[in-house]
Structures are given as C-alpha cells and as structure tokens.
Design an enzyme around this catalytic site. Structure first.
Site, PDB file in Angstrom:
ATOM      1  N   GLN A  89       2.375  -6.035  -2.982  1.00  8.37           N
ATOM      2  CA  GLN A  89       2.763  -6.052  -1.558  1.00  8.37           C
ATOM      3  C   GLN A  89       4.064  -5.259  -1.342  1.00  8.37           C
ATOM      4  O   GLN A  89       4.258  -4.276  -2.035  1.00  8.37           O
ATOM      5  CB  GLN A  89       2.881  -7.502  -1.033  1.00  8.37           C
ATOM      6  CG  GLN A  89       1.543  -8.236  -0.955  1.00  8.37           C
ATOM      7  CD  GLN A  89       1.140  -8.932  -2.235  1.00  8.37           C
ATOM      8  OE1 GLN A  89       1.958  -9.571  -2.862  1.00  8.37           O
ATOM      9  NE2 GLN A  89      -0.096  -8.799  -2.630  1.00  8.37           N
ATOM     10  N   ASP A 132       0.811  -1.226   0.000  1.00  7.75           N
ATOM     11  CA  ASP A 132       0.000   0.000   0.000  1.00  7.75           C
ATOM     12  C   ASP A 132       0.841   1.271   0.000  1.00  7.75           C
ATOM     13  O   ASP A 132       0.457   2.276   0.590  1.00  7.75           O
ATOM     14  CB  ASP A 132      -0.970   0.010   1.202  1.00  7.75           C
ATOM     15  CG  ASP A 132      -1.746  -1.289   1.290  1.00  7.75           C
ATOM     16  OD1 ASP A 132      -2.281  -1.713   0.247  1.00  7.75           O
ATOM     17  OD2 ASP A 132      -1.795  -1.899   2.372  1.00  7.75           O
ATOM     18  N   GLU A 133       1.987   1.235  -0.663  1.00  8.70           N
ATOM     19  CA  GLU A 133       2.857   2.421  -0.709  1.00  8.70           C
ATOM     20  C   GLU A 133       2.472   3.360  -1.850  1.00  8.70           C
ATOM     21  O   GLU A 133       3.086   4.420  -2.010  1.00  8.70           O
ATOM     22  CB  GLU A 133       4.326   2.004  -0.901  1.00  8.70           C
ATOM     23  CG  GLU A 133       4.913   1.111   0.177  1.00  8.70           C
ATOM     24  CD  GLU A 133       4.786  -0.377  -0.176  1.00  8.70           C
ATOM     25  OE1 GLU A 133       4.026  -0.710  -1.116  1.00  8.70           O
ATOM     26  OE2 GLU A 133       5.442  -1.191   0.488  1.00  8.70           O
ATOM     27  N   THR A 167      -5.514 -11.914   3.480  1.00 11.51           N
ATOM     28  CA  THR A 167      -6.632 -11.301   2.762  1.00 11.51           C
ATOM     29  C   THR A 167      -7.713 -12.339   2.466  1.00 11.51           C
ATOM     30  O   THR A 167      -8.750 -11.998   1.893  1.00 11.51           O
ATOM     31  CB  THR A 167      -6.155 -10.684   1.433  1.00 11.51           C
ATOM     32  OG1 THR A 167      -5.595 -11.726   0.636  1.00 11.51           O
ATOM     33  CG2 THR A 167      -5.122  -9.595   1.661  1.00 11.51           C
ATOM     34  N   PRO A 182      -9.461  -1.251   8.430  1.00 11.26           N
ATOM     35  CA  PRO A 182      -8.643  -0.078   8.762  1.00 11.26           C
ATOM     36  C   PRO A 182      -7.187  -0.525   8.883  1.00 11.26           C
ATOM     37  O   PRO A 182      -6.905  -1.572   9.466  1.00 11.26           O
ATOM     38  CB  PRO A 182      -9.182   0.400  10.115  1.00 11.26           C
ATOM     39  CG  PRO A 182     -10.182  -0.593  10.559  1.00 11.26           C
ATOM     40  CD  PRO A 182     -10.413  -1.599   9.475  1.00 11.26           C
ATOM     41  N   ARG A 183      -6.296   0.242   8.300  1.00 11.71           N
ATOM     42  CA  ARG A 183      -4.875  -0.138   8.384  1.00 11.71           C
ATOM     43  C   ARG A 183      -4.256   0.395   9.668  1.00 11.71           C
ATOM     44  O   ARG A 183      -4.616   1.498  10.114  1.00 11.71           O
ATOM     45  CB  ARG A 183      -4.111   0.415   7.183  1.00 11.71           C
ATOM     46  CG  ARG A 183      -4.578  -0.171   5.874  1.00 11.71           C
ATOM     47  CD  ARG A 183      -3.803   0.426   4.693  1.00 11.71           C
ATOM     48  NE  ARG A 183      -4.327  -0.062   3.430  1.00 11.71           N
ATOM     49  CZ  ARG A 183      -4.497   0.675   2.343  1.00 11.71           C
ATOM     50  NH1 ARG A 183      -4.151   1.949   2.340  1.00 11.71           N
ATOM     51  NH2 ARG A 183      -4.982   0.153   1.247  1.00 11.71           N
ATOM     52  N   GLY A 187      -3.983  -4.616  -3.959  1.00 10.55           N
ATOM     53  CA  GLY A 187      -5.033  -3.663  -4.260  1.00 10.55           C
ATOM     54  C   GLY A 187      -4.378  -2.410  -4.778  1.00 10.55           C
ATOM     55  O   GLY A 187      -3.538  -1.839  -4.089  1.00 10.55           O
ATOM     56  N   HIS A 188      -4.654  -2.033  -6.005  1.00 12.11           N
ATOM     57  CA  HIS A 188      -4.118  -0.748  -6.449  1.00 12.11           C
ATOM     58  C   HIS A 188      -5.252   0.149  -6.894  1.00 12.11           C
ATOM     59  O   HIS A 188      -6.197  -0.281  -7.516  1.00 12.11           O
ATOM     60  CB  HIS A 188      -3.043  -0.845  -7.533  1.00 12.11           C
ATOM     61  CG  HIS A 188      -2.996  -2.118  -8.281  1.00 12.11           C
ATOM     62  ND1 HIS A 188      -1.954  -3.002  -8.168  1.00 12.11           N
ATOM     63  CD2 HIS A 188      -3.865  -2.652  -9.142  1.00 12.11           C
ATOM     64  CE1 HIS A 188      -2.204  -4.032  -8.926  1.00 12.11           C
ATOM     65  NE2 HIS A 188      -3.344  -3.847  -9.534  1.00 12.11           N
ATOM     66  N   LYS A 221       2.173   2.050  -5.205  1.00 17.39           N
ATOM     67  CA  LYS A 221       2.905   1.558  -6.380  1.00 17.39           C
ATOM     68  C   LYS A 221       2.096   1.761  -7.663  1.00 17.39           C
ATOM     69  O   LYS A 221       2.639   2.146  -8.685  1.00 17.39           O
ATOM     70  CB  LYS A 221       3.200   0.054  -6.224  1.00 17.39           C
ATOM     71  CG  LYS A 221       4.125  -0.255  -5.053  1.00 17.39           C
ATOM     72  CD  LYS A 221       4.329  -1.749  -4.881  1.00 17.39           C
ATOM     73  CE  LYS A 221       3.115  -2.477  -4.369  1.00 17.39           C
ATOM     74  NZ  LYS A 221       2.714  -2.160  -2.986  1.00 17.39           N
ATOM     75  N   GLY A 222       0.776   1.475  -7.572  1.00 12.68           N
ATOM     76  CA  GLY A 222      -0.064   1.580  -8.771  1.00 12.68           C
ATOM     77  C   GLY A 222      -0.013   2.983  -9.361  1.00 12.68           C
ATOM     78  O   GLY A 222       0.035   3.150 -10.576  1.00 12.68           O
ATOM     79  N   THR A 251      -7.745  -1.735   0.340  1.00 19.35           N
ATOM     80  CA  THR A 251      -8.439  -1.716  -0.951  1.00 19.35           C
ATOM     81  C   THR A 251      -9.171  -3.032  -1.168  1.00 19.35           C
ATOM     82  O   THR A 251     -10.267  -3.065  -1.717  1.00 19.35           O
ATOM     83  CB  THR A 251      -7.414  -1.526  -2.098  1.00 19.35           C
ATOM     84  OG1 THR A 251      -6.524  -0.498  -1.741  1.00 19.35           O
ATOM     85  CG2 THR A 251      -8.080  -1.193  -3.407  1.00 19.35           C
ATOM     86  N   GLY A 271       5.139  12.133  -4.250  1.00 12.75           N
ATOM     87  CA  GLY A 271       3.687  12.164  -4.360  1.00 12.75           C
ATOM     88  C   GLY A 271       3.129  13.207  -3.416  1.00 12.75           C
ATOM     89  O   GLY A 271       3.357  13.155  -2.206  1.00 12.75           O
ATOM     90  N   VAL A 272       2.395  14.167  -3.962  1.00 13.01           N
ATOM     91  CA  VAL A 272       1.857  15.243  -3.125  1.00 13.01           C
ATOM     92  C   VAL A 272       0.321  15.263  -3.127  1.00 13.01           C
ATOM     93  O   VAL A 272      -0.291  16.175  -2.585  1.00 13.01           O
ATOM     94  CB  VAL A 272       2.433  16.625  -3.545  1.00 13.01           C
ATOM     95  CG1 VAL A 272       3.912  16.692  -3.215  1.00 13.01           C
ATOM     96  CG2 VAL A 272       2.209  16.892  -5.036  1.00 13.01           C
TER      97      VAL A 272
HETATM   98  P1  IMP Z   1      -2.026 -13.021   1.988  1.00 11.42           P
HETATM   99  O1  IMP Z   1      -1.145 -12.443   0.939  1.00 11.42           O
HETATM  100  O2  IMP Z   1      -3.488 -12.847   1.714  1.00 11.42           O
HETATM  101  O3  IMP Z   1      -1.662 -14.440   2.302  1.00 11.42           O
HETATM  102  O4  IMP Z   1      -1.780 -12.202   3.342  1.00 11.42           O
HETATM  103  C1  IMP Z   1      -0.552 -12.272   4.048  1.00 11.42           C
HETATM  104  C2  IMP Z   1      -0.203 -10.930   4.675  1.00 11.42           C
HETATM  105  O5  IMP Z   1       0.096  -9.997   3.641  1.00 11.42           O
HETATM  106  C3  IMP Z   1      -1.329 -10.306   5.485  1.00 11.42           C
HETATM  107  O6  IMP Z   1      -0.753  -9.564   6.550  1.00 11.42           O
HETATM  108  C4  IMP Z   1      -1.972  -9.340   4.496  1.00 11.42           C
HETATM  109  O7  IMP Z   1      -2.661  -8.292   5.138  1.00 11.42           O
HETATM  110  C5  IMP Z   1      -0.743  -8.852   3.753  1.00 11.42           C
HETATM  111  N1  IMP Z   1      -1.031  -8.378   2.397  1.00 11.42           N
HETATM  112  C6  IMP Z   1      -1.267  -9.129   1.304  1.00 11.42           C
HETATM  113  N2  IMP Z   1      -1.456  -8.358   0.235  1.00 11.42           N
HETATM  114  C7  IMP Z   1      -1.335  -7.083   0.663  1.00 11.42           C
HETATM  115  C8  IMP Z   1      -1.393  -5.820  -0.010  1.00 11.42           C
HETATM  116  O8  IMP Z   1      -1.587  -5.708  -1.222  1.00 11.42           O
HETATM  117  N3  IMP Z   1      -1.208  -4.723   0.784  1.00 11.42           N
HETATM  118  C9  IMP Z   1      -0.950  -4.830   2.106  1.00 11.42           C
HETATM  119  N4  IMP Z   1      -0.864  -5.979   2.767  1.00 11.42           N
HETATM  120  C10 IMP Z   1      -1.062  -7.098   2.045  1.00 11.42           C
END
Ligand code: IMP
Length: 440
Positions: A230, A12-13, A127, A312-313, A39-40, A15-16, A307, A424-425
C-alpha cells in the site's frame, strides 16, 4: 544491510518493480504489513507475474519472508506458491509464527461492514480480503497466529471463542445469516482446514521466528529488503483515516512488523516510491483528481486497473503536499519516480504544488480527512515531453531523458530534498534509469 521500500502515495506506485530491480543485490525480501490486499506486478524475462501476498523477490530466487506485521490468508499463499511452481519456479517463502491468519469469516465480516456503511455512502472501498477484521482480532487479542495453527489444542480453544464472537457480530449487528455462508462460521470446518494448513506449513518447513531468522541472515552478511505494501496515505496512522488500510505501511513499521530493531532499519536506506502522477483505488478525498478525457488517457496509458480487484483506478496529478508528508513520516533517503513514460505526449503536465484552505496556503497534509476535503490544489504547470524509447533511454541514462521530463524530476527532488535513485521509464525492470543502487 537493509533497504526499506515504501509507497509515498496511495499504493500502486510500482514498488514491486523497484524491489525487483535491486533483487540481484538482495538475499531476503520481507513484507512487514498487509496481506493479500496488495498487488504487485513483476515483469521478468518477458514473463509477467502478478502476486498479492508472496514477496515479489521470490520470482528471482530470493527468500521471501512474511513478517509478524502481516496478515496471512493461507489459501492465497498456497495458491500463489503453487502457481509459481507450475511456472517452473521454486519459491522459498517463510512465515513469521507471530503473523496473524486471515480466516474465512474475516472476509465475510469485511463485506458485511462495507455493506452496512454503503447505506450511508461511507464505505471504504476495501479489497474485501478480510484485512481490517483480521487486524481487529489482532489488536483485540483474540486472533489466530501462524504459531497457533501448529498447536492443535490451542488452536481449538482460540477458535471456540473467536468464531462464536464473530458469528454474533455477523448476525446480531449486521443482520446476516451465518448459515448462508459457505461454512465461514463453522468451527469444526475451520479447525479441520487450519490443521490441513498446519500440515503443509510443517511439511514445507515454512514457519520461522522471523526476527531471529532475519537478524541471523543480516549477521551472516546478507542484504535484506523490507517491502512495504500500500502507501503512506493509506497508513492507519498517517493516512487519511478512515479511508485507509488497517496497518502501517510507513517505514517505522518495517522494524515492528519484521522483528528487526529500528536501529537496524534506520542504518539502512529508506526509498520512497512515487508514481509520476496519482492513482487511488477506493474512496476518500483526492484534491488533484482528474476526470473526463485526461483521466481516461492516463488510465489507459498507465493500465490503471487494480491488480487485486480489477477496479478502474481514480487518477489525478501528482500531489506534492502528500509527498512532503510522506517524506517526513518515512524519512526517505532516496526516491524512485515511476511511470514517467505514461505522461509523455501530454501538452502540459500539472502538479498540485500546495493547497489552499480558508484562504491559507498549506504545503503538507492536514491531519483530518474533513480538512483535506476542503483543500483546493494550487497547481503548477510543466511543459510536456515527447514519447521516447524506454529501452534506449534506460540504456543511455538520465541525460537521454527529454529535458522537460528532467525538469519535472528535478522539481520533485528539490521539493522533497531527496535524490531520485531510480526513474521508471517503462514497465519492465530493464526500463529504469538507475542513478544509485541503495545497497551500494
Ligand atoms: P483494505 O486494505 O482491503 O482494508 O482496503 C482499505 C483501503 O486500502 C481501500 O481504499 C483499498 O482500495 C486500499 N488498498 C488496499 N490495498 C491496496 C493496494 O495494494 N493498492 C492500492 N490500494 C489499496
């Protein structure tokens, strides 16, 4: 040439958005690992697109390839392609024949293992998309690949063994009843569904030998963007195991997961994507984690909700040992720092500059999660910066960024010994200061 985009933190940095920013110079966007756990969000022409599997470049009419290192859920793939078509786009997506397929029982097993671990509070917080179980079947040499979908007899043989083995685990190990699922362990139903996927893959000519396909495109002079999902601290090898995903987001896998050689990838640029603070979905240590009002403020300003899952993160200050580790493991040639706008209007902005553990100061990540949990952050404080108009700053360039934000950026660049190509602003692709286009 190639440009590889890698998350430097915990996903979630943004990237997309960076992939999209350089989309005009890109001909092909390749995902080399992961699946619909990613998720992008791409904002283009005032429209917001949320994608979890299809490479974000297709929104701009580029070819999107899901490489052999990916795990593909055909349900998600076709849903996303159909949704893009409904919005008037004509997505060009190719699937590696060597990529593994996520089948219904993979999701069930993902949930079952998480439920079993919950008894001891040791769940990963996945996820729930079946990512881990699908990679297990790949490494266990029993999975189904895209190429297998296209061969009815081979597919049936694979499924006969695989589904029975998985049913036994689901029932005998986890104690669930397979007949209570929606046909997730029903060989005939899965076979039939797979044949329907195969028809569509054939009709739309989606399957390719991805390594050859990409090498040919590069030989023709095309630019290829390799898009990691990721982030480095979720990498199965370089992340904080076991709170990781089951693939390698790090840049080395851009070669393995696409079929291009490391020399091809290494001759290109490798850009690390950094969020100006830190967020995490799921369990695991986070030494710079915030709580209370400050966490709430950043979560709301940054829209820090998953996404894919909507969860909530967790949020925290920038973690420099994590970034130094990422810079080494990936060999970044440049970085992008996103979401600088989110931190505006805070009196002070902190970073975890180093860690202290057992009286020792350390500057990079310890190799075990238990040791990481023992680390106390050594904080460094920066004066905050006032709010700014993203469009004006993006247009005017770096010098228009508030001085205190510049000091923050320059600290990160110096610590990682890597130039910031992009800042990114704001959320839109136009709301970025581009100091260097990696394709030029
Ligand atoms: P999995 O990839 O669904 O097996 O999840 C493993 C770990 O990676 C969990 O902590 C997820 O929340 C995290 N994770 C997987 N995909 C993403 C992503 O795109 N963004 C942030 N965390 C992710």
């Amino acid at each position: 040439m190639t440009v590889t985009i890698v998350g430097a933190q915990l996903g979630d940095e943004g990237k997309g958005g960076v992939v999209d920013l350089f989309g005009d110079a890109t001909d092909v966007v390749v995902r080399y690992q992961g699946g619909d756990n990613a998720g992008h969000t791409v904002v283009a022409g005032g429209e917001e697109y949320k994608l979890s599997l299809v490479p974000s470049g297709v929104v701009r009419g580029k070819t999107g390839v899901l490489g052999n290192g990916c795990v593909i859920n055909p349900e998600t793939l076709f849903e996303e392609v159909d949704a893009l078509r409904e919005r008037g786009l004509d997505p060009d997506v190719r699937l590696a024949k060597r990529a593994h397929v996520i089948l219904p029982f993979h999701r069930e097993l993902d949930g079952a293992e998480e439920a079993a671990k919950a008894d001891s509070d040791s769940e990963i917080g996945t996820t729930g998309r079946g990512i881990g179980p699908t990679y297990e079947d790949k490494i266990g040499r029993r999975g189904v690949r895209v190429g297998d979908l296209l061969n009815e007899d081979a597919l049936r043989d694979r499924l006969e063994y695989l589904v029975e083995a998985k049913r036994a685990i689901y029932e005998d190990v986890y104690g669930f009843d397979a007949s209570e699922t929606d046909g997730a362990f029903d060989i005939d139903a899965i076979h039939e569904q797979c044949l329907a996927y195969a028809d569509r893959i054939r009709d739309e000519d989606l399957a390719v030998n991805a390594g050859d396909y990409l090498a040919d495109r590069i030989a023709d002079g095309d630019n290829v963007m390799l898009e990691g999902a990721q982030g480095t601290s979720l990498d199965i090898d370089h992340g904080n195991f076991p709170y990781v995903t089951s693939s390698n987001p790090t840049a080395g896998y851009a070669a393995t997961g696409s079929g291009l050689g490391p020399t091809t990838v290494g001759q290109g640029e490798i850009v690390g994507i950094i969020k100006a603070y830190l967020s995490r979905v799921g369990s695991g240590p986070m030494p710079t984690e915030l709580d209370g009002d400050q966490a709430e403020y950043i979560r709301e300003e940054g829209g820090e909700y998953g996404t894919v899952t909507g969860r909530p993160r967790r949020v925290g200050w920038l973690d420099m040992p994590m970034l130094r580790h990422a810079a080494r493991a990936n060999g970044f040639t440049g970085i992008a720092i996103n979401h600088l706008d989110v931190l505006a209007e805070l009196d002070e902005v902190n970073v975890g500059h180093a860690y202290e553990r057992d009286g020792e100061r350390i500057h990079t990540l310890p190799a075990t999660t238990e040791a990481w949990r023992d680390c106390d952050p050594v904080m460094k404080s920066f004066d905050g910066w006032s709010a700014f108009d993203p469009a004006v700053v993006a247009d005017a360039g770096y010098s228009a960024l508030p001085d205190n934000a510049q000091a923050y950026v320059e600290y990160v660049e110096a610590e990682l010994d890597t130039p910031a190509y992009v800042l990114g602003v704001g959320p839109g692709r136009e709301e970025s200061i581009v100091r260097q286009n990696p394709f030029e």
